[in-house]
Design an enzyme around this catalytic site. Structure first.
Site, mmCIF file in Angstrom:
data_model
loop_
_atom_site.group_PDB
_atom_site.id
_atom_site.type_symbol
_atom_site.label_atom_id
_atom_site.label_comp_id
_atom_site.label_asym_id
_atom_site.label_seq_id
_atom_site.Cartn_x
_atom_site.Cartn_y
_atom_site.Cartn_z
ATOM 1 N N TYR A 100 12.512 32.172 0.696
ATOM 2 C CA TYR A 100 11.351 32.956 1.105
ATOM 3 C C TYR A 100 11.440 33.373 2.572
ATOM 4 O O TYR A 100 11.880 32.594 3.428
ATOM 5 C CB TYR A 100 10.073 32.144 0.913
ATOM 6 C CG TYR A 100 9.719 31.865 -0.524
ATOM 7 C CD1 TYR A 100 9.333 32.892 -1.384
ATOM 8 C CD2 TYR A 100 9.746 30.568 -1.013
ATOM 9 C CE1 TYR A 100 9.000 32.621 -2.704
ATOM 10 C CE2 TYR A 100 9.409 30.285 -2.327
ATOM 11 C CZ TYR A 100 9.036 31.319 -3.169
ATOM 12 O OH TYR A 100 8.703 31.052 -4.469
ATOM 13 N N CYS B 12 11.697 25.222 -0.464
ATOM 14 C CA CYS B 12 10.667 25.716 -1.385
ATOM 15 C C CYS B 12 9.899 24.540 -1.991
ATOM 16 O O CYS B 12 10.192 23.373 -1.723
ATOM 17 C CB CYS B 12 11.303 26.553 -2.486
ATOM 18 S SG CYS B 12 12.304 27.918 -1.876
ATOM 19 N N MET B 13 8.934 24.838 -2.830
ATOM 20 C CA MET B 13 8.119 23.787 -3.430
ATOM 21 C C MET B 13 8.959 22.824 -4.258
ATOM 22 O O MET B 13 8.751 21.610 -4.214
ATOM 23 C CB MET B 13 7.016 24.388 -4.292
ATOM 24 C CG MET B 13 6.099 23.349 -4.916
ATOM 25 S SD MET B 13 4.762 24.060 -5.885
ATOM 26 C CE MET B 13 3.671 24.652 -4.581
ATOM 27 N N ASP B 14 9.921 23.344 -5.010
ATOM 28 C CA ASP B 14 10.684 22.528 -5.951
ATOM 29 C C ASP B 14 12.188 22.584 -5.728
ATOM 30 O O ASP B 14 12.927 21.908 -6.438
ATOM 31 C CB ASP B 14 10.406 22.986 -7.394
ATOM 32 C CG ASP B 14 8.931 23.161 -7.659
ATOM 33 O OD1 ASP B 14 8.200 22.172 -7.552
ATOM 34 O OD2 ASP B 14 8.512 24.306 -7.949
ATOM 35 N N ARG C 225 1.297 -10.709 7.078
ATOM 36 C CA ARG C 225 1.187 -9.523 6.231
ATOM 37 C C ARG C 225 2.334 -8.540 6.503
ATOM 38 O O ARG C 225 2.131 -7.455 7.036
ATOM 39 C CB ARG C 225 -0.148 -8.791 6.486
ATOM 40 C CG ARG C 225 -1.397 -9.622 6.304
ATOM 41 C CD ARG C 225 -2.644 -8.731 6.381
ATOM 42 N NE ARG C 225 -2.638 -7.856 7.536
ATOM 43 C CZ ARG C 225 -3.149 -8.179 8.738
ATOM 44 N NH1 ARG C 225 -3.704 -9.367 8.927
ATOM 45 N NH2 ARG C 225 -3.118 -7.317 9.726
ATOM 46 N N LYS D 287 0.839 -1.202 0.000
ATOM 47 C CA LYS D 287 0.000 0.000 0.000
ATOM 48 C C LYS D 287 0.871 1.248 0.000
ATOM 49 O O LYS D 287 2.093 1.179 0.200
ATOM 50 C CB LYS D 287 -0.918 -0.007 1.231
ATOM 51 C CG LYS D 287 -0.193 0.047 2.563
ATOM 52 C CD LYS D 287 -1.158 0.008 3.721
ATOM 53 C CE LYS D 287 -0.404 0.094 5.050
ATOM 54 N NZ LYS D 287 -1.331 0.174 6.199
ATOM 55 N N ARG E 245 -10.110 0.717 15.109
ATOM 56 C CA ARG E 245 -10.159 1.455 13.865
ATOM 57 C C ARG E 245 -11.303 0.808 13.087
ATOM 58 O O ARG E 245 -12.453 0.905 13.506
ATOM 59 C CB ARG E 245 -8.787 1.355 13.168
ATOM 60 C CG ARG E 245 -8.452 2.455 12.220
ATOM 61 C CD ARG E 245 -6.983 2.420 11.807
ATOM 62 N NE ARG E 245 -6.540 1.124 11.310
ATOM 63 C CZ ARG E 245 -5.312 0.871 10.875
ATOM 64 N NH1 ARG E 245 -4.404 1.828 10.883
ATOM 65 N NH2 ARG E 245 -4.977 -0.315 10.422
ATOM 66 N N HIS F 131 -5.602 -6.735 13.272
ATOM 67 C CA HIS F 131 -4.361 -5.960 13.134
ATOM 68 C C HIS F 131 -3.898 -5.510 14.513
ATOM 69 O O HIS F 131 -4.687 -5.032 15.323
ATOM 70 C CB HIS F 131 -4.595 -4.745 12.237
ATOM 71 C CG HIS F 131 -3.335 -4.015 11.882
ATOM 72 N ND1 HIS F 131 -2.280 -4.631 11.253
ATOM 73 C CD2 HIS F 131 -2.954 -2.727 12.071
ATOM 74 C CE1 HIS F 131 -1.304 -3.752 11.067
ATOM 75 N NE2 HIS F 131 -1.683 -2.594 11.560
#
Length: 396
Positions: free
Chosen positions: A284, A331-333, A239, A56, A154, A183
Site C-alpha cells: 500500500y 499489511c493487516m495479514d 510475583r 496476565k 497507580r 508493586h
C-alpha cells in the site's frame, strides 16, 4: 529417498511429521524452557517463600492456559492475572491453584469470583462494602488482597491510610483478607534508591500491622527484577512475570543471569516468491519502489497478528539464517521481504520455507529485546502484543 529439509513446512513434504498449524504463522513455546526458568527463580527463594506466577496478558503472549498448566505441574503456588476474565480462563483450563486478580474488579462481578474461588484486589472501602454485601447474600466468603501504593502511583491505598483499611477489611463479615502487597516502579533499574524507598515504606506498614495484630498471612512485593536483585524483598511470596518466560526485566539495566532461556519463538513461512522489476512498487502507498531487479517473498503475517506496521516495523526477518529486509508497508495479514541476496548466497527461497520473526535460525537471532529496540519499545510489549489468532504450539 532424501528426507525433506526441516525448514520446509508443507503437508506433502513431510508426511511422517505432525502437520503444520492450520495457519502458517505460529508461536512455539518451549515447555522445558518455562520449567527451567521457574526452577531457576524458585532456587533463589527460602523454602517458606511462595511463588505466584504472573500469567496476565495471555502469559505475556505465551498462552495463559497451557503456560499456567505447565507451571502448576512444575510447582507454582499461585497465579496472578490482571482481570477477572483472565482468571476465569485459567479455571476453565483446569488450573486449580489460587488465583489473584491484580487489577480493578467491579463489585458487580463478585459472584463470579466467588463461584470460581478467585481472590480479588481491593484498595477502597466502598468497593469492599459492596463485595461484602454480595458475599453475605450468597452465604460465602470472598478472599481479598489489599494493594498499597508505596510510590508507583497507580492503584492502591497510601501507606498512611492502610492500617485503617486493613482493620476495616478484617471487620467485614464475608471478606477474608489474605494478603497485602505493593508493586515496584524501578526495581529493574541499576539505581535502586526509589525501589528501596518503596520497600522501606512497605516494611514500616507491615511492622505497624504486626504490632497491632492486623498483619495478613501474606505480604508480597517482589516482581522478577526484585526477586533477582533485591532478595530482602522476597517476604512471604514473590510475583515473577517476565523472567519466567526467559526475557530480561531490562536488557541493559537488569539482564537475566546465565541459564535462563527464552521460551517463545515466532515463526511464519514463505507464501510466494516472485520477481520485482525496476520501477515496480511494493504494498500500500507504494512506499518502496525497486531500483533494480529483485526477488521478493510474501509472508502470511501482518499487523493484525501483532507484527507492527507503523511508525517502525521489525526491519527484517530471518530466511535461510540470513536477514531479509521488509519492503514497504506491513499489511493487516501479510508483508513482503527482499530475498535477492539470500538467493544469491544460499540458493532458491521457496514456498513453505520457514521464516523467523523472533528466535534463532542458523547463526543469527532476532530476540524479543532486539525486536523491541527496532520498534521503539521493550520485550514485554513485543511478546504481549502477539494476538490470539496466532496459534501457540507447545514443544519440548
Amino acid at each position: 529417498m532424501e528426507r525433506p529439509s526441516p525448514a520446509r513446512l508443507t503437508h506433502s513434504a513431510a508426511p511422517d511429521r505432525d502437520p503444520p498449524p492450520l495457519r502458517p504463522t505460529w508461536i512455539e513455546v518451549s515447555r522445558s524452557a518455562l520449567v527451567n526458568n521457574y526452577w531457576r527463580l524458585r532456587s533463589r527463594l527460602a523454602a517458606t517463600t511462595k511463588l505466584m506466577a504472573v500469567v496476565k496478558a495471555n502469559a505475556y503472549g505465551h498462552g495463559a492456559a497451557e503456560t499456567a498448566r505447565i507451571l502448576q505441574t512444575a510447582g507454582a503456588d499461585a497465579f496472578a492475572v490482571a482481570t477477572l476474565g483472565e482468571a476465569l480462563e485459567l479455571r476453565a483450563a483446569g488450573v486449580e491453584r489460587p488465583i489473584l486478580v491484580l487489577g480493578y474488579t467491579p463489585a458487580a462481578h463478585t459472584s463470579l469470583a466467588l463461584a470460581h474461588s478467585i481472590a480479588l484486589t481491593l484498595f477502597d472501602l466502598e468497593t469492599a462494602a459492596a463485595m461484602d454485601a454480595v458475599a453475605r447474600a450468597l452465604g460465602q466468603t470472598l478472599t481479598v488482597h489489599l494493594k498499597v501504593n508505596t510510590g508507583m502511583n497507580r492503584l492502591g491505598v497510601k501507606p498512611a491510610l492502610a492500617p485503617q483499611m486493613v482493620a476495616a477489611l478484617q471487620g467485614f463479615e464475608a471478606l477474608r483478607l489474605e494478603g497485602v502487597f505493593t508493586h515496584f516502579a524501578t526495581a529493574d533499574e541499576v539505581d535502586k534508591r526509589h525501589a528501596e524507598a518503596q520497600f522501606t515504606r512497605f516494611q514500616r506498614l507491615l511492622a505497624e500491622l504486626e504490632r497491632n495484630g492486623l498483619r495478613p498471612p501474606l505480604a508480597h512485593a517482589a516482581n522478577s527484577a526484585a526477586l533477582l536483585t533485591m532478595p530482602h524483598t522476597h517476604l512471604d511470596m514473590v510475583r515473577p512475570g517476565i523472567a519466567l518466560y526467559g526475557l530480561d526485566p531490562d536488557a541493559e539495566q537488569c539482564p537475566l543471569p546465565e541459564g535462563f532461556r527464552p521460551a517463545l519463538t515466532w515463526k511464519t513461512t514463505v507464501a510466494q516468491v516472485s520477481d520485482l522489476e525496476p520501477g515496480e512498487a511494493v504494498s500500500y502507498g507504494r512506499e518502496f519502489i525497486a531500483s533494480r531487479p529483485m526477488r521478493i517473498a510474501a509472508l502470511p503475517v501482518g499487523y493484525a497478528d501483532g507484527f507492527p506496521r507503523k511508525p517502525q516495523n521489525w526491519g527484517s526477518v530471518l530466511v535461510h539464517g540470513r536477514a531479509a529486509p521488509i519492503l514497504g508497508r506491513v499489511c493487516m495479514d501479510q508483508c513482503v521481504v527482499d530475498v535477492t541476496a539470500i538467493e544469491a548466497e544460499c540458493g532458491p527461497v521457496r514456498q513453505g520455507d520457514e521464516v523467523i520473526l523472533i528466535g534463532r535460525q542458523g547463526g543469527e537471532e532476532i530476540s524479543a529485546a532486539e525486536a523491541g529496540r527496532r520498534v521503539g519499545t521493550n520485550n514485554y510489549d513485543i511478546v504481549s502484543r502477539i494476538l490470539a489468532r496466532v496459534p501457540r504450539l507447545y514443544v519440548d
